[in-house]
Design a protein around this motif. Structure first.
Motif, PDB file in Angstrom:
ATOM      1  N   ALA A 364       0.801  -1.315  -0.069  1.00  0.00           N
ATOM      2  CA  ALA A 364      -0.086  -0.002   0.130  1.00  0.00           C
ATOM      3  C   ALA A 364       0.672   1.137  -0.021  1.00  0.00           C
ATOM      4  O   ALA A 364       0.366   2.235  -0.449  1.00  0.00           O
ATOM      5  N   LEU A 365       2.072   1.162   0.417  1.00  0.00           N
ATOM      6  CA  LEU A 365       2.874   2.517   0.399  1.00  0.00           C
ATOM      7  C   LEU A 365       3.548   2.609  -0.809  1.00  0.00           C
ATOM      8  O   LEU A 365       3.670   3.630  -1.176  1.00  0.00           O
ATOM      9  N   TYR A 366       3.687   1.544  -1.507  1.00  0.00           N
ATOM     10  CA  TYR A 366       4.309   1.733  -3.085  1.00  0.00           C
ATOM     11  C   TYR A 366       3.319   2.522  -3.585  1.00  0.00           C
ATOM     12  O   TYR A 366       3.546   3.237  -4.432  1.00  0.00           O
ATOM     13  N   ILE A 367       2.066   1.659  -3.664  1.00  0.00           N
ATOM     14  CA  ILE A 367       0.992   2.322  -4.526  1.00  0.00           C
ATOM     15  C   ILE A 367       0.779   3.722  -4.259  1.00  0.00           C
ATOM     16  O   ILE A 367       0.566   4.853  -5.238  1.00  0.00           O
ATOM     17  N   VAL A 368       0.784   4.134  -2.962  1.00  0.00           N
ATOM     18  CA  VAL A 368       0.573   5.712  -2.575  1.00  0.00           C
ATOM     19  C   VAL A 368       1.709   6.387  -3.337  1.00  0.00           C
ATOM     20  O   VAL A 368       1.573   7.707  -4.042  1.00  0.00           O
ATOM     21  N   ALA A 369       2.812   5.895  -3.157  1.00  0.00           N
ATOM     22  CA  ALA A 369       4.133   6.788  -3.669  1.00  0.00           C
ATOM     23  C   ALA A 369       4.044   6.859  -5.170  1.00  0.00           C
ATOM     24  O   ALA A 369       4.314   8.003  -5.787  1.00  0.00           O
ATOM     25  N   SER A 370       3.354   5.754  -5.929  1.00  0.00           N
ATOM     26  CA  SER A 370       3.343   5.748  -7.421  1.00  0.00           C
ATOM     27  C   SER A 370       2.395   6.696  -7.874  1.00  0.00           C
ATOM     28  O   SER A 370       2.628   7.732  -8.849  1.00  0.00           O
ATOM     29  N   VAL A 371       1.262   6.566  -7.089  1.00  0.00           N
ATOM     30  CA  VAL A 371       0.358   7.425  -7.532  1.00  0.00           C
ATOM     31  C   VAL A 371       0.442   8.985  -7.249  1.00  0.00           C
ATOM     32  O   VAL A 371       0.335   9.966  -8.155  1.00  0.00           O
ATOM     33  N   LEU A 372       0.995   9.298  -6.140  1.00  0.00           N
ATOM     34  CA  LEU A 372       1.512  10.602  -6.052  1.00  0.00           C
ATOM     35  C   LEU A 372       2.576  11.183  -6.677  1.00  0.00           C
ATOM     36  O   LEU A 372       2.998  12.454  -6.740  1.00  0.00           O
ATOM     37  N   ARG A 373       3.155  10.415  -7.299  1.00  0.00           N
ATOM     38  CA  ARG A 373       4.098  10.885  -8.768  1.00  0.00           C
ATOM     39  C   ARG A 373       3.526  11.820  -9.493  1.00  0.00           C
ATOM     40  O   ARG A 373       4.034  12.741 -10.099  1.00  0.00           O
ATOM     41  N   LEU A 374       2.062  11.532  -9.769  1.00  0.00           N
ATOM     42  CA  LEU A 374       1.308  12.613 -10.591  1.00  0.00           C
ATOM     43  C   LEU A 374       1.185  13.910  -9.743  1.00  0.00           C
ATOM     44  O   LEU A 374       1.416  14.922 -10.383  1.00  0.00           O
ATOM     45  N   HIS A 375       0.917  13.959  -8.597  1.00  0.00           N
ATOM     46  CA  HIS A 375       1.060  15.071  -7.968  1.00  0.00           C
ATOM     47  C   HIS A 375       2.541  15.866  -7.877  1.00  0.00           C
ATOM     48  O   HIS A 375       2.401  17.099  -8.027  1.00  0.00           O
ATOM     49  N   GLY A 376       3.544  15.141  -7.770  1.00  0.00           N
ATOM     50  CA  GLY A 376       4.753  15.891  -7.954  1.00  0.00           C
ATOM     51  C   GLY A 376       5.208  16.386  -9.268  1.00  0.00           C
ATOM     52  O   GLY A 376       5.562  17.375  -9.366  1.00  0.00           O
ATOM     53  N   GLU A 377       4.794  15.701 -10.503  1.00  0.00           N
ATOM     54  CA  GLU A 377       4.824  16.199 -11.657  1.00  0.00           C
ATOM     55  C   GLU A 377       4.023  17.398 -11.996  1.00  0.00           C
ATOM     56  O   GLU A 377       4.529  18.247 -12.664  1.00  0.00           O
ATOM     57  N   GLU A 378       2.915  17.658 -11.498  1.00  0.00           N
ATOM     58  CA  GLU A 378       1.905  18.617 -11.541  1.00  0.00           C
ATOM     59  C   GLU A 378       2.640  19.847 -10.807  1.00  0.00           C
ATOM     60  O   GLU A 378       2.497  20.907 -11.228  1.00  0.00           O
ATOM     61  N   THR A 379       3.107  19.493  -9.519  1.00  0.00           N
ATOM     62  CA  THR A 379       3.316  20.649  -8.835  1.00  0.00           C
ATOM     63  C   THR A 379       4.502  21.204  -9.192  1.00  0.00           C
ATOM     64  O   THR A 379       5.032  22.470  -8.756  1.00  0.00           O
ATOM     65  N   SER A 380       5.342  20.427  -9.852  1.00  0.00           N
ATOM     66  CA  SER A 380       6.733  20.949 -10.240  1.00  0.00           C
ATOM     67  C   SER A 380       6.748  21.601 -11.461  1.00  0.00           C
ATOM     68  O   SER A 380       7.797  22.219 -11.921  1.00  0.00           O
ATOM     69  N   GLY A 381       5.513  21.633 -12.105  1.00  0.00           N
ATOM     70  CA  GLY A 381       5.501  22.259 -13.439  1.00  0.00           C
ATOM     71  C   GLY A 381       5.916  21.502 -14.664  1.00  0.00           C
ATOM     72  O   GLY A 381       5.966  21.890 -15.839  1.00  0.00           O
ATOM     73  N   ARG A 382       6.272  20.138 -14.459  1.00  0.00           N
ATOM     74  CA  ARG A 382       6.785  19.290 -15.422  1.00  0.00           C
ATOM     75  C   ARG A 382       5.651  18.922 -16.313  1.00  0.00           C
ATOM     76  O   ARG A 382       5.606  18.262 -17.416  1.00  0.00           O
ATOM     77  N   ALA A 383       4.387  18.659 -15.864  1.00  0.00           N
ATOM     78  CA  ALA A 383       3.336  18.138 -16.382  1.00  0.00           C
ATOM     79  C   ALA A 383       2.835  19.017 -17.644  1.00  0.00           C
ATOM     80  O   ALA A 383       2.196  18.877 -18.496  1.00  0.00           O
ATOM     81  N   GLU A 384       2.904  20.474 -17.202  1.00  0.00           N
ATOM     82  CA  GLU A 384       2.280  21.428 -18.068  1.00  0.00           C
ATOM     83  C   GLU A 384       2.922  21.081 -19.694  1.00  0.00           C
ATOM     84  O   GLU A 384       2.112  21.233 -20.582  1.00  0.00           O
TER      85      GLU A 384
END
Length: 532
Positions: A364-384
């Motif tokens: 469960a820790l792995y899947i949370v960390a992997s899903v939250l990679r979306l959050h990191g990509e978005e907040t860092s500006g790399r998703a745009e």
């Protein structure tokens, strides 16, 4: 960058530290308390549990004799140095509490150093009256607060077993946490990626656990050179409640001071956002023609690391199955705990089921960390830049979610293969037991997707959900909490395999719930503004 132009001087270098510390503690007001609670309750629940398991001096003496002869179990939890409840508590929970404190510390430090630089927020903060080393100092002080509170809780909670031993155990666990906090501070200066900083520090923690396990399997008194090469081995050799070796605390303090000095030295010799091991600019090799391929490129290292870890953990747990059955023997209290964790089947099957459940909780820790990679990509500006091309939000998110949900299936499959190889038989039932954990793992992943899609600024609360599930799964059975509490976790509804009967109803319901959570999260992501 303005703050980096100030003249040298300790006061100017640390300007703004107090404000940044308060901000860090406010941001982590959910994550830090949950992880501290999980760790503290795991340790503080042990005396009552062990008293029920080994209530007489004869039972404790028999336990010590069995541990001296059982190298596989020593590799898992270390040697026993005394027969008091306090000494048994330090034996049973000390290494794992130290490792959990290390994980908490490295997450806190990396989040408030390299994460802030990677997202661009640190550059904005540095434009004010903030010293060059203020952010690093605030991050380390946040780790000090977290480990200090944990040490205080353990010292007060275990004082009834002996004040000296309680203080030694509390300081030892907090010391291990700070060793890895300062190590994470060094790695955050060396790498340009917060993900890589977390991964490298976690890899060092894994190596420390392996060194200690190898040393303890070879000797029954913690004297192996391999044990002394690991900070977890130092905690073990502190020997709380067994003629404490207070001088071992000097090793922990020395490591913290030395690593802290290195981190401060490195922080003063690089530009904001840069690192001593910069990412190679390219050209990239391989195919990156889709959002899924990009997601795989970003997360493949994490998937590989988790896969190797689960395969090895499965092999270790499988190899100690027979030894665990011998250790429990005719102890009815121990048998009941395994039955609460693994079902009312034979002792061996109950032990295997409990180990499978523990691996599911960690997945469960792995899947949370992997899903939250979306959050990191978005907040860092790399998703745009990705979304500015012919890539929709759902396609972008789907690439990462396939890695998250598919990766969880992969690591549980490898855990099953490791368990079967270590145990030496029953490959099919063990693999099935591991895969049955997936619906509960996916529900936790669905919660992370929902939070990211609907409430992006609260996405990190997914770690709170994961921590609560760990707390219920690890501590609940030992404390014999009511079934209603165990049912708060999705793992509490799964069939207890191997050994128990397969029940498809809960599996289908949990899978459907995970689908609903993911769909709701993606719908929210599609409709809301992107955050930065």
């Amino acid at each position: 960058m303005t703050a980096f132009a100030v003249r040298p001087g300790s006061s100017r270098q640390l300007a703004g530290t107090g404000t940044l510390l308060r901000f860090a503690l406010r941001r982590d007001r959910l994550m830090i308390p949950v992880w501290i609670a999980v760790n503290a309750l795991m340790v503080l629940s042990m005396p009552n549990t062990l008293e029920g398991l080994y209530g007489t001096p004869a039972e404790r003496a028999d336990l010590i004799r069995q541990m001296e002869a059982n190298s596989s179990l020593r590799a898992m939890v270390g040697p026993v140095f005394g027969d008091s409840l306090g000494a048994l508590t330090a034996w049973r929970a000390g290494v794992y509490a130290g490792a959990l404190a290390a994980v908490t510390s490295l997450l806190v430090v990396v989040r408030h150093t390299r994460d802030e630089e990677e997202s661009g927020r640190q550059e904005l903060v540095a434009s004010g009256m903030v010293g060059r080393r203020a952010s690093l100092t605030a991050a380390l002080l946040a780790a000090v607060v977290a480990n200090g509170v944990l040490a205080l809780l353990l010292t007060v909670g275990l004082a009834g077993q002996g004040a000296a031993g309680a203080l030694a155990l509390g300081l030892g666990i907090a010391g291990v946490g700070m060793v890895f906090a300062t190590m994470a501070a060094i790695v955050a200066q060396l790498t340009e990626s917060a993900r890589l900083a977390r991964g490298l520090t976690a890899a060092v923690l894994g190596a420390a656990f392996v060194l200690r396990a190898a040393g303890d399997s070879a000797t029954d008194d913690g004297s192996s050179v391999l044990t002394w090469l690991s900070p977890l081995g130092w905690l073990e050799n502190l020997r709380p409640y067994a003629d404490e070796r207070w001088w071992v605390l000097a090793l922990l303090a020395g490591a913290v001071l030395l690593q802290g000095a290195v981190a401060y030295g490195l922080a003063g010799r690089r530009d904001l956002g840069m690192s001593f091991l910069p990412t190679r600019p390219g050209p990239a090799t391989g195919r990156l023609g889709s959002a899924g391929a990009l997601a795989w490129r970003l997360q493949r290292g994490s998937v590989l690391g988790w896969s190797i870890g689960f395969l090895l953990a499965g092999g270790v747990y499988g190899g100690m199955t027979e030894g665990a059955a011998d250790l429990v023997g005719d102890n009815e209290n121990a048998r009941r705990i395994f039955e609460r964790m693994g079902g009312r089947s034979g002792l061996t099957d109950a032990f295997l089921a409990s180990m499978v459940g523990m691996l599911g909780l960690v997945a469960a820790l792995y899947i949370v960390a992997s899903v939250l990679r979306l959050h990191g990509e978005e907040t860092s500006g790399r998703a745009e830049p990705v979304l500015a091309n012919a890539v929709g939000r759902l396609r972008w998110a789907a690439g990462h979610l396939v890695i998250a949900f598919g990766g969880s299936a992969l690591i549980m499959l490898l855990a099953g293969l490791g368990l079967a190889a270590g145990y030496g038989k029953e490959t099919g039932p063990i693999l099935g037991a591991c895969l049955v954990q997936l619906p509960a793992v996916w529900v936790i992943g669905g919660v992370a997707v929902l939070l990211h899609g609907v409430l992006p600024r609260g996405a990190m609360a997914a770690w709170v959900a994961a921590g609560a599930v760990l707390l219920i799964g690890w501590v609940g059975p030992a404390l014999d909490v009511p079934q209603a509490v165990l049912d708060l976790s999705p793992f509490g509804h799964l069939p207890k395999l191997p050994g128990g009967s397969m029940e498809w109803g809960p599996v289908v319901v949990l899978t459907a719930l995970a689908v609903v959570l993911v769909a709701a999260g993606l719908a929210g992501l599609r409709r809301r503004d992107m955050t930065t």
